[in-house]
Design a protein around this motif. Structure first.
Motif, PDB file in Angstrom:
ATOM      1  N   VAL A  59      -3.019  -1.664  -5.980  1.00 28.32           N
ATOM      2  CA  VAL A  59      -2.404  -1.349  -4.686  1.00 28.32           C
ATOM      3  C   VAL A  59      -2.830  -2.348  -3.611  1.00 28.32           C
ATOM      4  O   VAL A  59      -2.049  -2.712  -2.740  1.00 28.32           O
ATOM      5  CB  VAL A  59      -2.713   0.119  -4.291  1.00 28.32           C
ATOM      6  CG1 VAL A  59      -4.132   0.277  -3.763  1.00 28.32           C
ATOM      7  CG2 VAL A  59      -1.703   0.636  -3.277  1.00 28.32           C
ATOM      8  N   THR A  85       1.851   2.139  -1.900  1.00 27.11           N
ATOM      9  CA  THR A  85       1.292   3.435  -2.262  1.00 27.11           C
ATOM     10  C   THR A  85       1.428   3.652  -3.755  1.00 27.11           C
ATOM     11  O   THR A  85       2.500   3.397  -4.324  1.00 27.11           O
ATOM     12  CB  THR A  85       2.021   4.573  -1.513  1.00 27.11           C
ATOM     13  OG1 THR A  85       1.878   4.374  -0.105  1.00 27.11           O
ATOM     14  CG2 THR A  85       1.445   5.930  -1.882  1.00 27.11           C
ATOM     15  N   VAL A 117      -3.916   9.621  -4.606  1.00 28.64           N
ATOM     16  CA  VAL A 117      -2.901   8.761  -4.006  1.00 28.64           C
ATOM     17  C   VAL A 117      -3.627   7.687  -3.194  1.00 28.64           C
ATOM     18  O   VAL A 117      -4.450   8.008  -2.330  1.00 28.64           O
ATOM     19  CB  VAL A 117      -1.941   9.547  -3.097  1.00 28.64           C
ATOM     20  CG1 VAL A 117      -0.899   8.610  -2.492  1.00 28.64           C
ATOM     21  CG2 VAL A 117      -1.263  10.677  -3.869  1.00 28.64           C
ATOM     22  N   THR A 119      -3.135   4.331  -0.753  1.00 30.78           N
ATOM     23  CA  THR A 119      -2.254   3.490   0.051  1.00 30.78           C
ATOM     24  C   THR A 119      -3.072   2.343   0.626  1.00 30.78           C
ATOM     25  O   THR A 119      -4.118   2.570   1.241  1.00 30.78           O
ATOM     26  CB  THR A 119      -1.590   4.278   1.184  1.00 30.78           C
ATOM     27  OG1 THR A 119      -0.709   5.253   0.617  1.00 30.78           O
ATOM     28  CG2 THR A 119      -0.773   3.357   2.079  1.00 30.78           C
ATOM     29  N   GLY A 188      -0.988   9.106   4.653  1.00 27.31           N
ATOM     30  CA  GLY A 188      -1.207   8.095   3.626  1.00 27.31           C
ATOM     31  C   GLY A 188      -0.441   8.412   2.358  1.00 27.31           C
ATOM     32  O   GLY A 188       0.090   7.514   1.699  1.00 27.31           O
ATOM     33  N   GLY A 191       3.058   7.459   2.883  1.00 24.25           N
ATOM     34  CA  GLY A 191       3.281   6.022   2.772  1.00 24.25           C
ATOM     35  C   GLY A 191       2.628   5.136   3.799  1.00 24.25           C
ATOM     36  O   GLY A 191       2.629   3.912   3.666  1.00 24.25           O
TER      37      GLY A 191
END
Length: 210
Positions: A59, A85, A117, A119, A188, A191
Motif C-alpha cells: 500500500v 487502500t 484495512v 490506507t 481511512g 479511503g
C-alpha cells in the motif's frame, strides 16, 4: 510562485492541490475538510502486487507510485496527493471486487473474522514547487464482521456497493450493518484518513488548512 499586489508588492500564490485519484469517496472526504482539489488527475499505474509482497509495503508503494506518476506529468507548481487502500486478512491482500464472484469470495473470507484495512497517503510536490515537502502516512484500522449467512452475503451483493471496493465491501454502504467492531480510522477504511490527511497538508507551506 509570486504575483504583484495592488501596490506593486509581491504576494505568494498558493500552488495547485492535485488529487491523484478519481474516487468520489475521496473527493467527499476532502470536502469534509473544506477542500476541493484544483485538479483531479487519476494515476494510470500497474497495481499488481509483487510476488510475496506484504500488505503494508504494497500500500505504501501504490500511494507513492500514484503520486509520483502524476507529479511527473504536471509542469506547474503543485502538491499531488496519492492514496491507496487495501484490505488484508493476515498477510493476504484481498482484491478489489470487480465482479460478483470476487465480492462473494471476499465476504465469505471476512465473515466472522477480524481483518485489517491499511490506507497509505503520499504527498509529492512537483518540480516547479521546490518549497513543497514530500510526506507520507500509513493508517491501520482493525475491522470485524459478524458471521454472515449465505442469505446475508447475497443481500450485500444485490445491494451493489461492493463494486470496485477493496475486500468487496464499503464501510459507508450496506455492509455497515454487519460490522460489529472497528478500531482506528473509519474515514481511512472509506479511503482517506481525515486526521492524517489534514496533518500532512498542515505541514506544507501552501497553507491549505489552518
Amino acid at each position: 510562485m509570486t504575483a504583484s499586489g495592488p501596490a506593486g508588492a509581491e504576494t505568494a500564490v498558493r500552488p495547485a492541490f492535485v488529487l491523484a485519484s478519481a474516487s468520489p469517496r475521496r473527493l467527499d472526504l476532502l470536502a469534509q475538510l473544506g477542500l476541493t482539489p484544483d485538479r483531479v488527475f487519476p494515476a494510470n499505474i500497474d497495481e499488481t502486487p509483487q510476488r510475496n509482497e506484504q500488505p503494508r509495503p504494497y500500500v505504501r508503494r501504490m500511494a507513492a507510485e500514484k503520486a509520483a506518476a502524476v507529479a511527473h506529468q504536471i509542469t506547474e507548481p503543485a502538491l499531488v496527493l496519492g492514496a491507496d487502500t487495501v484490505v488484508a486478512l493476515g498477510r493476504r491482500i484481498l482484491p478489489k471486487a470487480e465482479d460478483r464472484e470476487t465480492a462473494r469470495k471476499c465476504l465469505t473470507l471476512l465473515s466472522g473474522r477480524r481483518h485489517t484495512v491499511l490506507t497509505a497517503l503520499r504527498c509529492v510536490p512537483t518540480a516547479a514547487w521546490p518549497d513543497g515537502r514530500t510526506g507520507e502516512r500509513v493508517v491501520e484500522t482493525a475491522v470485524t464482521f459478524s458471521r454472515l449467512t449465505d442469505h446475508q452475503i447475497e443481500a450485500l451483493l444485490d445491494a451493489g456497493d461492493w463494486q470496485g471496493k477493496a475486500g468487496g465491501y464499503a464501510l459507508q454502504g450496506h455492509a455497515a450493518g454487519f460490522i460489529r467492531f472497528i478500531s482506528g480510522s473509519a474515514s481511512g477504511v472509506i479511503g482517506l484518513p481525515l486526521f492524517e490527511t489534514a496533518q500532512l497538508l498542515r505541514g506544507q507551506p501552501g497553507h491549505w488548512l489552518p
